[in-house]
Design a protein around this motif. Structure first.
Motif, PDB file in Angstrom:
ATOM      1  N   PRO A 102       0.900  -1.053  -0.029  1.00 46.71           N
ATOM      2  CA  PRO A 102      -0.011  -0.123  -0.097  1.00 46.71           C
ATOM      3  C   PRO A 102       0.832   1.204   0.068  1.00 46.71           C
ATOM      4  O   PRO A 102       0.113   2.068  -0.334  1.00 46.71           O
ATOM      5  CB  PRO A 102      -0.854  -0.056   1.190  1.00 46.71           C
ATOM      6  N   ASN A 103       2.128   1.122   0.422  1.00 42.57           N
ATOM      7  CA  ASN A 103       2.989   2.820   0.517  1.00 42.57           C
ATOM      8  C   ASN A 103       3.512   2.702  -0.712  1.00 42.57           C
ATOM      9  O   ASN A 103       4.409   3.779  -0.909  1.00 42.57           O
ATOM     10  CB  ASN A 103       3.809   2.061   1.345  1.00 42.57           C
ATOM     11  N   ILE A 104       3.535   1.931  -1.765  1.00 41.67           N
ATOM     12  CA  ILE A 104       4.439   2.032  -2.869  1.00 41.67           C
ATOM     13  C   ILE A 104       3.581   2.860  -3.979  1.00 41.67           C
ATOM     14  O   ILE A 104       2.282   2.672  -4.287  1.00 41.67           O
ATOM     15  CB  ILE A 104       4.402   0.547  -3.662  1.00 41.67           C
ATOM     16  N   MET A 105       3.942   3.893  -4.256  1.00 39.39           N
ATOM     17  CA  MET A 105       3.566   5.008  -5.396  1.00 39.39           C
ATOM     18  C   MET A 105       3.591   4.666  -6.713  1.00 39.39           C
ATOM     19  O   MET A 105       4.418   3.851  -7.123  1.00 39.39           O
ATOM     20  CB  MET A 105       4.129   6.435  -4.789  1.00 39.39           C
ATOM     21  N   ALA A 106       2.625   5.193  -7.397  1.00 41.70           N
ATOM     22  CA  ALA A 106       2.656   5.138  -8.884  1.00 41.70           C
ATOM     23  C   ALA A 106       3.537   6.084  -9.235  1.00 41.70           C
ATOM     24  O   ALA A 106       4.053   7.155  -8.491  1.00 41.70           O
ATOM     25  CB  ALA A 106       1.423   5.451  -9.548  1.00 41.70           C
ATOM     26  N   GLY A 107       4.369   5.831 -10.627  1.00 42.70           N
ATOM     27  CA  GLY A 107       5.421   6.531 -11.127  1.00 42.70           C
ATOM     28  C   GLY A 107       5.815   6.229 -12.529  1.00 42.70           C
ATOM     29  O   GLY A 107       5.078   5.460 -13.141  1.00 42.70           O
ATOM     30  N   ILE A 161      17.033  11.172  -7.392  1.00 42.76           N
ATOM     31  CA  ILE A 161      16.606   9.801  -7.825  1.00 42.76           C
ATOM     32  C   ILE A 161      15.689   9.326  -6.731  1.00 42.76           C
ATOM     33  O   ILE A 161      16.027   8.952  -5.472  1.00 42.76           O
ATOM     34  CB  ILE A 161      17.920   8.849  -8.040  1.00 42.76           C
ATOM     35  N   ASP A 162      14.592   8.811  -7.177  1.00 41.33           N
ATOM     36  CA  ASP A 162      13.442   7.983  -6.209  1.00 41.33           C
ATOM     37  C   ASP A 162      13.975   6.705  -6.084  1.00 41.33           C
ATOM     38  O   ASP A 162      14.116   6.334  -4.870  1.00 41.33           O
ATOM     39  CB  ASP A 162      12.050   8.277  -6.636  1.00 41.33           C
ATOM     40  N   LYS A 163      14.120   6.042  -7.298  1.00 40.86           N
ATOM     41  CA  LYS A 163      14.348   4.475  -7.231  1.00 40.86           C
ATOM     42  C   LYS A 163      15.389   4.403  -8.688  1.00 40.86           C
ATOM     43  O   LYS A 163      14.716   4.880  -9.671  1.00 40.86           O
ATOM     44  CB  LYS A 163      13.119   3.708  -7.239  1.00 40.86           C
ATOM     45  N   GLY A 164      16.346   4.010  -8.377  1.00 33.66           N
ATOM     46  CA  GLY A 164      17.153   3.578  -9.669  1.00 33.66           C
ATOM     47  C   GLY A 164      17.847   2.475  -9.640  1.00 33.66           C
ATOM     48  O   GLY A 164      18.191   1.875  -8.450  1.00 33.66           O
ATOM     49  N   ASN A 182      12.231   3.223   3.013  1.00 32.33           N
ATOM     50  CA  ASN A 182      12.021   2.955   4.621  1.00 32.33           C
ATOM     51  C   ASN A 182      11.191   2.119   4.824  1.00 32.33           C
ATOM     52  O   ASN A 182      11.110   1.308   5.847  1.00 32.33           O
ATOM     53  CB  ASN A 182      11.935   4.237   5.413  1.00 32.33           C
ATOM     54  N   GLU A 183       9.881   2.358   4.411  1.00 27.50           N
ATOM     55  CA  GLU A 183       8.593   1.601   4.699  1.00 27.50           C
ATOM     56  C   GLU A 183       8.377   0.352   3.882  1.00 27.50           C
ATOM     57  O   GLU A 183       7.775  -0.614   4.183  1.00 27.50           O
ATOM     58  CB  GLU A 183       7.426   2.795   4.579  1.00 27.50           C
ATOM     59  N   ALA A 184       8.782   0.430   2.552  1.00 28.12           N
ATOM     60  CA  ALA A 184       8.399  -0.727   1.705  1.00 28.12           C
ATOM     61  C   ALA A 184       9.822  -1.044   1.033  1.00 28.12           C
ATOM     62  O   ALA A 184       9.648  -0.110  -0.081  1.00 28.12           O
ATOM     63  CB  ALA A 184       7.200  -0.405   0.863  1.00 28.12           C
ATOM     64  N   LYS A 185      10.586  -1.891   1.175  1.00 26.44           N
ATOM     65  CA  LYS A 185      11.819  -2.047   0.491  1.00 26.44           C
ATOM     66  C   LYS A 185      11.623  -2.924  -0.588  1.00 26.44           C
ATOM     67  O   LYS A 185      12.396  -3.980  -0.730  1.00 26.44           O
ATOM     68  CB  LYS A 185      12.735  -2.538   1.685  1.00 26.44           C
ATOM     69  N   ASP A 190      12.323  -7.068  -3.638  1.00 23.80           N
ATOM     70  CA  ASP A 190      11.475  -7.753  -4.149  1.00 23.80           C
ATOM     71  C   ASP A 190      11.689  -7.624  -5.961  1.00 23.80           C
ATOM     72  O   ASP A 190      11.419  -8.482  -6.638  1.00 23.80           O
ATOM     73  CB  ASP A 190       9.862  -7.548  -3.897  1.00 23.80           C
ATOM     74  N   PHE A 191      11.651  -6.290  -6.260  1.00 16.34           N
ATOM     75  CA  PHE A 191      11.968  -6.304  -7.515  1.00 16.34           C
ATOM     76  C   PHE A 191      13.450  -6.531  -8.116  1.00 16.34           C
ATOM     77  O   PHE A 191      13.314  -7.370  -9.082  1.00 16.34           O
ATOM     78  CB  PHE A 191      11.726  -4.600  -7.940  1.00 16.34           C
ATOM     79  N   LEU A 192      14.324  -5.928  -7.713  1.00 25.01           N
ATOM     80  CA  LEU A 192      15.592  -6.174  -8.056  1.00 25.01           C
ATOM     81  C   LEU A 192      16.212  -7.421  -7.552  1.00 25.01           C
ATOM     82  O   LEU A 192      16.961  -8.120  -8.263  1.00 25.01           O
ATOM     83  CB  LEU A 192      16.756  -5.266  -7.724  1.00 25.01           C
ATOM     84  N   GLN A 193      15.726  -7.897  -6.366  1.00 26.94           N
ATOM     85  CA  GLN A 193      16.445  -9.024  -5.509  1.00 26.94           C
ATOM     86  C   GLN A 193      17.827  -8.840  -5.706  1.00 26.94           C
ATOM     87  O   GLN A 193      18.793  -9.728  -6.192  1.00 26.94           O
ATOM     88  CB  GLN A 193      16.042 -10.257  -6.119  1.00 26.94           C
ATOM     89  N   ALA A 194      18.438  -7.935  -4.904  1.00 23.59           N
ATOM     90  CA  ALA A 194      19.951  -7.619  -5.152  1.00 23.59           C
ATOM     91  C   ALA A 194      20.272  -7.399  -3.516  1.00 23.59           C
ATOM     92  O   ALA A 194      19.548  -7.030  -2.677  1.00 23.59           O
ATOM     93  CB  ALA A 194      19.932  -6.278  -5.797  1.00 23.59           C
TER      94      ALA A 194
END
Length: 336
Positions: A102-107, A161-164, A182-185, A190-194
């Protein structure tokens, strides 16, 4: 990584919502070229802002690195099996599927092909993934004849950079950043699995685990003891050791193929490959091993816990007429 000669070749923009809020995924149908002004902003903002040793990561997967989606998609592109538009759409769909929190923003997701980067002696390409979640407000001046007006606009700030992520052409290395994580890593986990490129402590742990596995592969108890003693003695005489040195020594006991297999398994398990010549603190490896190697197998499914100042030299077993088993141990006090 050198980026002074880097160039922006093409880019694709997709809009990624949050499916938990019924927000859509809007895929672009075309990759576009960029003009010099946009290219300069991207190079000075997104690229310059992400290439840093503090932001260096490696892809990982619990069972097989090739099952990591982003690693797999980037390999497809760099091998020429899919073009930029195809790969960017797959990446956007994967991001959309992972955007359920729920904390993930559209972009807006920008997938950018960079060329002209250098990792030393060779020029490399890279795929840049940048998700802009926050639109910033700007004031612009509009000139009309002798009149200057001021107007409002909103847009993306490439220097923030928000996410990169920057996926490199060779190997599992990448650069990554998540300013809002901080709230939803989900971006890294999950996305990169890094995971971060390991420091010497983590690498020492992996080498110690591989050496433990190698010792378990040695069936002869005396040979197993000799192997352990040789490892620990080497750790005491050398301040630093490399995985290559440890592997070369172990090959005399279990063979090069088995040593290679165990190191490869460790790389898959931890999601990173050890640099074969990277110096590791020998004392750190020894401390991890001494605790686990106090347990010594003597055959017949029997193990002993030996103090660190004793080593097993030989075992004789005699089986009696009634099935009883007599084990005679020959121990030696280790020299300080």
């Amino acid at each position: 990584m050198q980026i002074t000669e880097a160039r922006v070749e093409r880019l694709v923009v997709h809009r990624v919502g949050n499916p938990a809020r019924s927000e859509p995924l809007q895929l672009s149908g075309k990759a576009t070229q960029v003009d010099e002004g946009v290219s300069a902003l991207i190079l000075d903002g997104y690229l310059k802002g992400i290439v840093s040793d503090k932001k260096k990561y490696q892809f990982y997967h619990e069972s097989d690195l090739n099952l990591n989606e982003l690693y797999h998609y980037s390999r497809q592109f760099f091998r020429g099996e899919a073009d930029l538009l195809e790969v960017s759409q797959r990446i956007a769909k994967h991001l959309y599927a992972r955007s359920q929190h729920p904390n993930i923003m559209a972009g807006d997701l920008l997938v950018i092909l960079f060329s002209g980067l250098s990792d030393g002696d060779r020029e490399v390409r890279a795929l840049g993934l940048f998700k802009a979640e926050i639109q910033e407000d700007f004031l612009t001046i509009v000139e009309s004849g002798e009149v200057f007006d001021i107007s409002h606009a909103s847009g993306i700030n490439p220097r923030l950079i928000d996410k990169g992520a920057l996926l490199l052409e060779h190997g599992p290395l990448l650069y990554a950043v998540d300013r809002q994580g901080n709230e939803a890593k989900f971006w890294l986990d999950d996305f990169l699995q890094a995971m971060r490129v390991p420091d010497t402590s983590t690498s020492s742990k992996v080498v110690a685990e591989v050496l433990e596995q190698i010792s378990e592969e040695i069936d002869d108890p005396q040979e197993q003891v000799r192997f352990k003693d040789e490892v620990l003695n080497l750790c005491k005489t050398e301040p630093e050791l490399s995985p290559r040195q440890m592997g070369s020594m172990a090959e005399r006991y279990v063979g090069s193929e088995e040593v290679g297999r165990l190191f490869d398994n460790a790389a898959e398990s931890y999601g990173f490959s050890l640099e074969s010549d990277a110096p590791l603190p020998a004392q750190s490896v020894a401390k991890r091993l001494e605790k686990s190697w106090s347990k010594v197998g003597i055959g017949h499914g029997v193990s002993l816990l030996l103090p660190s100042d004793l080593s097993l030299q030989n075992v004789r077993s005699v089986k009696g007429e009634n099935g009883e088993l007599t084990l005679t141990l020959f121990l030696q006090q280790k020299e300080d």
